[in-house]
Design a protein around this motif. Structure first.
Motif, PDB file in Angstrom:
ATOM      1  N   GLN A  10       0.867  -1.148  -0.096  1.00 26.26           N
ATOM      2  CA  GLN A  10      -0.138   0.112   0.218  1.00 26.26           C
ATOM      3  C   GLN A  10       0.783   1.235   0.021  1.00 26.26           C
ATOM      4  N   ALA A  13       2.348   1.756  -3.321  1.00 25.41           N
ATOM      5  CA  ALA A  13       1.255   2.321  -4.298  1.00 25.41           C
ATOM      6  C   ALA A  13       1.001   3.703  -3.958  1.00 25.41           C
ATOM      7  N   ALA A  14       1.256   4.298  -2.906  1.00 26.81           N
ATOM      8  CA  ALA A  14       0.889   5.525  -2.539  1.00 26.81           C
ATOM      9  C   ALA A  14       2.016   6.431  -3.130  1.00 26.81           C
ATOM     10  N   ALA A  16       4.029   5.531  -5.747  1.00 27.41           N
ATOM     11  CA  ALA A  16       3.895   5.442  -7.357  1.00 27.41           C
ATOM     12  C   ALA A  16       2.849   6.516  -7.734  1.00 27.41           C
ATOM     13  N   ARG A  17       1.968   6.824  -6.696  1.00 25.14           N
ATOM     14  CA  ARG A  17       0.699   7.886  -7.358  1.00 25.14           C
ATOM     15  C   ARG A  17       1.241   9.212  -6.956  1.00 25.14           C
ATOM     16  N   GLY A  18       2.017   9.367  -5.848  1.00 28.48           N
ATOM     17  CA  GLY A  18       2.695  10.591  -5.848  1.00 28.48           C
ATOM     18  C   GLY A  18       3.613  10.997  -6.814  1.00 28.48           C
ATOM     19  N   ALA A  20       3.518   9.732  -9.952  1.00 27.21           N
ATOM     20  CA  ALA A  20       2.804  10.046 -11.314  1.00 27.21           C
ATOM     21  C   ALA A  20       1.873  11.295 -11.292  1.00 27.21           C
ATOM     22  N   ALA A  21       1.675  11.659 -10.118  1.00 23.82           N
ATOM     23  CA  ALA A  21       0.866  13.095  -9.909  1.00 23.82           C
ATOM     24  C   ALA A  21       2.040  14.210  -9.802  1.00 23.82           C
ATOM     25  N   ASP A  22       3.373  14.050  -9.650  1.00 27.59           N
ATOM     26  CA  ASP A  22       4.042  15.431  -9.625  1.00 27.59           C
ATOM     27  C   ASP A  22       4.456  15.834 -11.118  1.00 27.59           C
TER      28      ASP A  22
END
Length: 88
Positions: A10, A13-14, A16-18, A20-22
């Motif tokens: 988890q 995944a968090a 990786a999301r961070g 991708a959002a940068d």
């Protein structure tokens, strides 16, 4: 003794999301990644040279070596000049 604490799936995944959002994140493509790899050794020459074992008179070698660094290149150039007027 310290223990290595790994991220949970988890947490990974968090992260990786961070990433991708940068908007400043840059993910190179395969070609760009290849260009970033460090190159080892000398760069490839346009004109390939071949390593050979050859014997020259001592006087000839001493004369070229006396001219300093680059004597092998000058010797190669002298042979190339000779070939311009002595084709088989």
């Amino acid at each position: 003794m310290s223990k290595l604490l790994r991220n949970t799936p988890q947490e990974e995944a968090a992260i990786a999301r961070g990433i991708a959002a940068d908007t400043d994140t840059f993910v190179p493509g395969d070609e760009q990644f290849e260009q970033m790899k460090p190159r080892r050794g000398r760069p490839k020459l346009e004109v390939r040279k071949e390593l050979v074992s050859v014997r020259y008179d001592v006087e000839v070698l001493e004369a070229f070596r006396a001219m300093g660094d680059g004597w092998q290149t000058r010797m190669n150039d002298a042979l190339r000049d000779w070939l311009r007027t002595h084709r088989p």
